[in-house]
Structures are given as structure tokens and as C-alpha cells.
Design an enzyme around this catalytic site. Structure first.
Site, PDB file in Angstrom:
ATOM      1  N   THR A 126       0.689  -1.400  -0.047  1.00 18.33           N
ATOM      2  CA  THR A 126       0.058  -0.007  -0.153  1.00 18.33           C
ATOM      3  C   THR A 126       0.719   1.460   0.046  1.00 18.33           C
ATOM      4  O   THR A 126       1.808   1.414   0.560  1.00 18.33           O
ATOM      5  CB  THR A 126      -0.896  -0.071   1.226  1.00 18.33           C
ATOM      6  OG1 THR A 126      -1.616  -1.166   1.308  1.00 18.33           O
ATOM      7  CG2 THR A 126      -1.817   1.297   1.209  1.00 18.33           C
ATOM      8  N   PRO A 128       0.349   5.734  -0.380  1.00 20.60           N
ATOM      9  CA  PRO A 128      -0.397   6.814  -0.234  1.00 20.60           C
ATOM     10  C   PRO A 128      -1.467   7.081  -1.192  1.00 20.60           C
ATOM     11  O   PRO A 128      -2.656   7.296  -0.899  1.00 20.60           O
ATOM     12  CB  PRO A 128       0.526   8.257   0.167  1.00 20.60           C
ATOM     13  CG  PRO A 128       1.704   7.753   0.575  1.00 20.60           C
ATOM     14  CD  PRO A 128       1.890   6.357  -0.019  1.00 20.60           C
ATOM     15  N   GLY A 131      -4.192   2.263  -2.585  1.00 22.47           N
ATOM     16  CA  GLY A 131      -4.586   1.698  -1.914  1.00 22.47           C
ATOM     17  C   GLY A 131      -5.393   0.522  -2.390  1.00 22.47           C
ATOM     18  O   GLY A 131      -4.776  -0.450  -2.893  1.00 22.47           O
ATOM     19  N   ARG A 268     -25.615 -11.256  34.489  1.00 21.90           N
ATOM     20  CA  ARG A 268     -26.395  -9.675  34.850  1.00 21.90           C
ATOM     21  C   ARG A 268     -27.891  -9.861  34.896  1.00 21.90           C
ATOM     22  O   ARG A 268     -28.491 -10.781  34.166  1.00 21.90           O
ATOM     23  CB  ARG A 268     -26.064  -8.780  33.667  1.00 21.90           C
ATOM     24  CG  ARG A 268     -26.531  -7.474  33.594  1.00 21.90           C
ATOM     25  CD  ARG A 268     -26.284  -6.609  34.860  1.00 21.90           C
ATOM     26  NE  ARG A 268     -27.043  -5.226  34.514  1.00 21.90           N
ATOM     27  CZ  ARG A 268     -26.847  -4.254  35.348  1.00 21.90           C
ATOM     28  NH1 ARG A 268     -26.109  -4.433  36.359  1.00 21.90           N
ATOM     29  NH2 ARG A 268     -27.095  -2.789  35.038  1.00 21.90           N
ATOM     30  N   GLN A 336     -24.422  -3.845  22.684  1.00 23.97           N
ATOM     31  CA  GLN A 336     -25.662  -3.620  23.226  1.00 23.97           C
ATOM     32  C   GLN A 336     -26.197  -4.530  24.329  1.00 23.97           C
ATOM     33  O   GLN A 336     -27.009  -3.999  25.066  1.00 23.97           O
ATOM     34  CB  GLN A 336     -26.632  -4.015  21.698  1.00 23.97           C
ATOM     35  CG  GLN A 336     -28.001  -3.373  21.748  1.00 23.97           C
ATOM     36  CD  GLN A 336     -28.228  -1.967  21.826  1.00 23.97           C
ATOM     37  OE1 GLN A 336     -27.255  -1.189  21.222  1.00 23.97           O
ATOM     38  NE2 GLN A 336     -29.206  -1.475  22.161  1.00 23.97           N
ATOM     39  N   ILE A 337     -25.786  -5.709  24.279  1.00 23.70           N
ATOM     40  CA  ILE A 337     -26.177  -6.707  25.317  1.00 23.70           C
ATOM     41  C   ILE A 337     -25.525  -6.079  26.806  1.00 23.70           C
ATOM     42  O   ILE A 337     -26.211  -6.233  27.638  1.00 23.70           O
ATOM     43  CB  ILE A 337     -25.662  -8.074  25.302  1.00 23.70           C
ATOM     44  CG1 ILE A 337     -26.615  -8.754  23.775  1.00 23.70           C
ATOM     45  CG2 ILE A 337     -25.855  -9.049  26.146  1.00 23.70           C
ATOM     46  CD1 ILE A 337     -26.005 -10.011  23.554  1.00 23.70           C
ATOM     47  N   GLY A 340     -24.497   0.214  29.047  1.00 22.87           N
ATOM     48  CA  GLY A 340     -23.786   1.057  29.167  1.00 22.87           C
ATOM     49  C   GLY A 340     -22.630   0.601  29.501  1.00 22.87           C
ATOM     50  O   GLY A 340     -21.389   1.458  29.384  1.00 22.87           O
ATOM     51  N   GLU A 363      -6.226  -5.734   3.840  1.00 27.57           N
ATOM     52  CA  GLU A 363      -6.204  -6.723   2.744  1.00 27.57           C
ATOM     53  C   GLU A 363      -7.558  -6.715   1.809  1.00 27.57           C
ATOM     54  O   GLU A 363      -7.897  -7.873   1.375  1.00 27.57           O
ATOM     55  CB  GLU A 363      -5.977  -8.099   3.397  1.00 27.57           C
ATOM     56  CG  GLU A 363      -4.638  -8.019   4.102  1.00 27.57           C
ATOM     57  CD  GLU A 363      -4.060  -9.577   4.387  1.00 27.57           C
ATOM     58  OE1 GLU A 363      -4.132 -10.331   3.416  1.00 27.57           O
ATOM     59  OE2 GLU A 363      -3.413  -9.537   5.341  1.00 27.57           O
ATOM     60  N   GLU A 367     -15.882  -3.512   0.014  1.00 30.13           N
ATOM     61  CA  GLU A 367     -16.260  -3.111  -1.768  1.00 30.13           C
ATOM     62  C   GLU A 367     -15.353  -4.080  -2.585  1.00 30.13           C
ATOM     63  O   GLU A 367     -15.869  -4.497  -3.524  1.00 30.13           O
ATOM     64  CB  GLU A 367     -15.967  -1.960  -1.673  1.00 30.13           C
ATOM     65  CG  GLU A 367     -17.313  -1.188  -0.847  1.00 30.13           C
ATOM     66  CD  GLU A 367     -16.980  -0.874   0.719  1.00 30.13           C
ATOM     67  OE1 GLU A 367     -17.948  -0.594   1.314  1.00 30.13           O
ATOM     68  OE2 GLU A 367     -15.812  -1.222   0.938  1.00 30.13           O
TER      69      GLU A 367
END
Length: 379
Positions: A126, A128, A131, A268, A336-337, A340, A363, A367
Site C-alpha cells: 500500500t 499513499p 490503496g 447480569r 448492546q447486550i 452502558g 487486505e 467493497e
């Protein structure tokens, strides 16, 4: 169809899992927080012959094959993705090009010490301005007598600071496009070879990622890897194998997310019962487990195809695409589980998300994987 691992593969998987969970997992958060390269862990991995797994015995390897190596990548990454990418980059895209395309002399000189963990390897592709468009390479190599003189720079290079060997791609035939790119073996201590300060990254903080600068770096004429002008074809093939590594790394991260989320959900309590008793949480865990298992099977199949000498370009792209996106989704669901608490560094799931994101980029972005798959379909 036999989906069972053989006895040797099971032993390797269990050995690496024990090592990773007992010695690496307990320090992974500290490595991440301090941004500390795990040199002591790398030495222990070398002592366990982990760097030797995908290479044949004649070049210092163990001859266990790519699937065995993929099992190791998954287990190491499950404990610490920073160490996982250090390991994967060294084996698949660092040492791999020499193993695949090197002369007998080059293999004897470089593969054996890399397989033995005596030195780390890196892959300088890679730039600049090059890429996803790797054919836009600007680094040049000019033959001067019996030496190649290399000038240019490479960015986002894993293991750059610690590499004893870097495979560098450079233009040898200007104006020939992808047919004018060649690959070179460049020792990390070469005069004119320098490494910038490591990047400050979002995740994978304990891995080494930096820019390489090449200013009139001279290497012997026989440090050309393979034939002149075949560098583009070489790195396309190397990346096929590297994508399986990233797929395995992604599965390891995703499994760590599920491990943490399941344990937390069982401990929990809310409204007088564990979170794991709520159907909404059960569905999240079930979806995570299903996607992870599918990603794992895709990765294992791609590795098996490679070991069997069968075409695997499409399968490696599919495995990398699905596994990397599964890792990100698993990390988001785990947070999410946790609620906070998942947003704090008190628990590891925020680190898993930061680490997982690169899997969709490195790598070949998601896309690019879709383009590869579409072309394999004849589009």
C-alpha cells in the site's frame, strides 16, 4: 463430505487455545491500553512453532498446512486481535511471497528464519496514492549494474518497525501499468530504509503499523522475487491467502464477542432474572452464534481448498467478506447486550469493536471483496 478436523489439527487448536487463553488473554487489555508490541508473546509463539505451521519442513516449517495455521490465527485473535494480525501478516503476506515465488536459494535464506520466528516479515504494498488501486504503485526500482535501487514509500505496513524482511512492490517498467510492477526482498536494516513513527490507530493498538520510506535503497540483483514484471500477479495471489487469514482473525474476534456477551447475559440480572432468560437477548445470542459458525466454515473451507491445491480466490473473498462483517456485527451486538457497561473500558467488548473494524478494510475492503466475487461470477 467430512467437516471434521484431523487429530493433528485438533491438537494444534487445543494447544494454541490453551496458550492464548492462559498467557495472552490476561494481558490483552494492558497491551491495548499501553499500545505495547507483545515481543515476549511473539517469542513464546516462536517457541511453540506457530510461525512454522503453514510451511513445509524443507524450509524450516512443520508442514501442517494452511488450515492448521488458520486455526492458530483464530485462537490467537480470540484472545488478542493485535497479536493475531501481527502473526497473520508475518506468515501470510510477509513470508508467504518468498515461499510461493522465491528461488531455492531465496527460500533457504529467508523462509527458514521467518518460519522459526527468528525474524518478522512484512509486506510493503500500500502507498499513499495506491490503496485499493494497488496497480497505481509509484515506488520505483531501477537496475544499476548488479543492484536494484529502490525509491518510494509504503504506508499502513504491519510489522514495519520490527521486520527483518519486507517484500516491496515497485515499478520496474514505467508505462506498462500492472505489467510493470515487480517484487523485491528488502532487508529491514538496508541503508536508506527507514520507518516512521507508528500510526495512532483506533484499534489493534498493540500491533505495529507504520510508514516505510525507501531512499536509494540498494539490494542485489538476485533479490528480485520471481520474474520481472510479475509483481502484480504475485501479490494478487498472496492476497488470496491473506484474506483467509483476515477471515480467521475476524472469526476469533467474533467468538470473543459471543463469549463475553453470553457470560455477561448469564450473570447480569434485570427485573429479577438473568438477561439470558429474556427472549430479545436470546435472539441476539442465537444470531451471533449462527453467523459466527457460518463464517468459521467459510474460512475453513477456503483454507482447505488452498491446502488441496484447488482454486480458492472466490472462496477466500467470500470468507473474508462475511467473516469481517460478522465480527463488526457481533461486536455491536455484544455492546448492546452489555448496555452502558459495554461502552466503557471496564469490559473488553469496546476493544473488540475497535479491532474488528479494520477487518472490513485491511487486505481489500468489503467493497473490493464484492468486486472480486462478482468477477469470479463472470460479471
Amino acid at each position: 463430505m467430512d467437516f471434521a478436523l484431523n487429530e493433528s489439527q485438533i491438537m494444534i487448536q487445543q494447544m494454541v487455545r490453551n496458550f492464548a487463553q492462559n498467557e495472552l488473554a490476561p494481558i490483552a487489555a494492558d497491551l491495548d491500553r499501553d499500545g505495547r508490541f507483545p515481543e515476549e508473546i511473539i517469542k513464546k509463539m516462536a517457541g511453540l512453532d506457530l510461525f512454522a505451521l503453514p510451511f513445509s519442513e524443507e524450509y524450516g516449517g512443520t508442514g501442517d498446512g494452511y488450515l492448521a495455521y488458520v486455526l492458530a490465527v483464530e485462537e490467537i485473535s480470540r484472545a488478542c486481535a493485535s497479536t493475531g494480525i501481527t502473526y497473520a501478516a508475518h506468515c501470510s503476506i510477509g513470508t508467504g511471497p518468498v515461499y510461493l515465488f522465491g528461488t531455492e536459494a531465496q527460500k533457504q535464506k529467508w523462509v527458514a528464519p521467518c518460519a522459526g520466528g527468528e525474524m518478522l516479515a512484512a509486506f510493503g504494498l500500500t502507498e499513499p496514492d495506491a490503496g485499493s488501486d494497488a496497480g497505481g504503485t509509484k515506488t520505483t526500482a531501477v537496475l544499476d549494474g548488479n543492484e536494484w535501487v529502490i525509491n518510494g514509500s509504503k504506508c499502513f505496513i504491519t510489522n514495519a518497525t520490527y521486520a527483518g524482511l519486507v517484500i516491496i512492490t515497485a515499478v520496474t517498467e514505467p508505462g506498462q501499468g500492472t505489467r510493470g510492477i515487480s517484487s523485491f526482498l528488502v532487508p529491514g536494516n538496508s541503508p536508506g530504509f527507514s520507518v516512521a513513527a507508528p500510526y495512532e490507530k483506533m484499534g489493534l493498538k498493540a500491533s505495529d503499523t507504520a510508514e516505510i520510506i525507501l531512499e536509494d535503497v540498494r539490494v542485489p540483483q538476485d533479490y528480485l522475487l520471481g520474474k520481472r514484471g510479475e509483481g502484480f500477479k504475485q501479490f494478487m495471489q498472496v492476497l488470496d491467502g491473506g484474506r483467509i487469514s483476515i477471515g480467521a482473525l475476524s472469526v476469533g474476534i467474533a467468538q470473543a464477542c459471543l463469549d463475553a456477551a453470553l457470560e455477561y447475559a448469564k450473570e447480569r440480572k434485570q427485573f429479577g432474572q438473568p438477561l439470558s432468560k429474556f427472549q430479545a437477548i436470546q435472539f441476539k445470542l442465537a444470531d451471533m452464534a449462527t453467523a459466527i459458525e457460518l463464517a468459521r466454515m467459510a474460512v475453513y473451507r477456503a483454507a482447505w481448498l488452498k491446502d488441496e491445491g484447488l482454486p480458492f480466490s472466490r472462496e477466500s473473498a467470500m470468507a473474508k467478506l462475511f467473516a469481517s462483517e460478522t465480527a463488526v456485527k457481533a461486536a455491536l451486538e455484544a455492546i448492546q447486550i452489555f448496555g452502558g457497561y459495554g461502552y466503557t473500558r471496564e469490559y473488553p467488548v469496546e476493544r473488540y469493536l475497535r479491532d474488528a473494524k479494520l477487518m472490513e478494510i485491511g487486505e481489500g475492503t468489503s467493497e473490493i471483496q464484492r468486486l472480486v466475487i462478482a468477477r469470479q461470477l463472470g460479471c
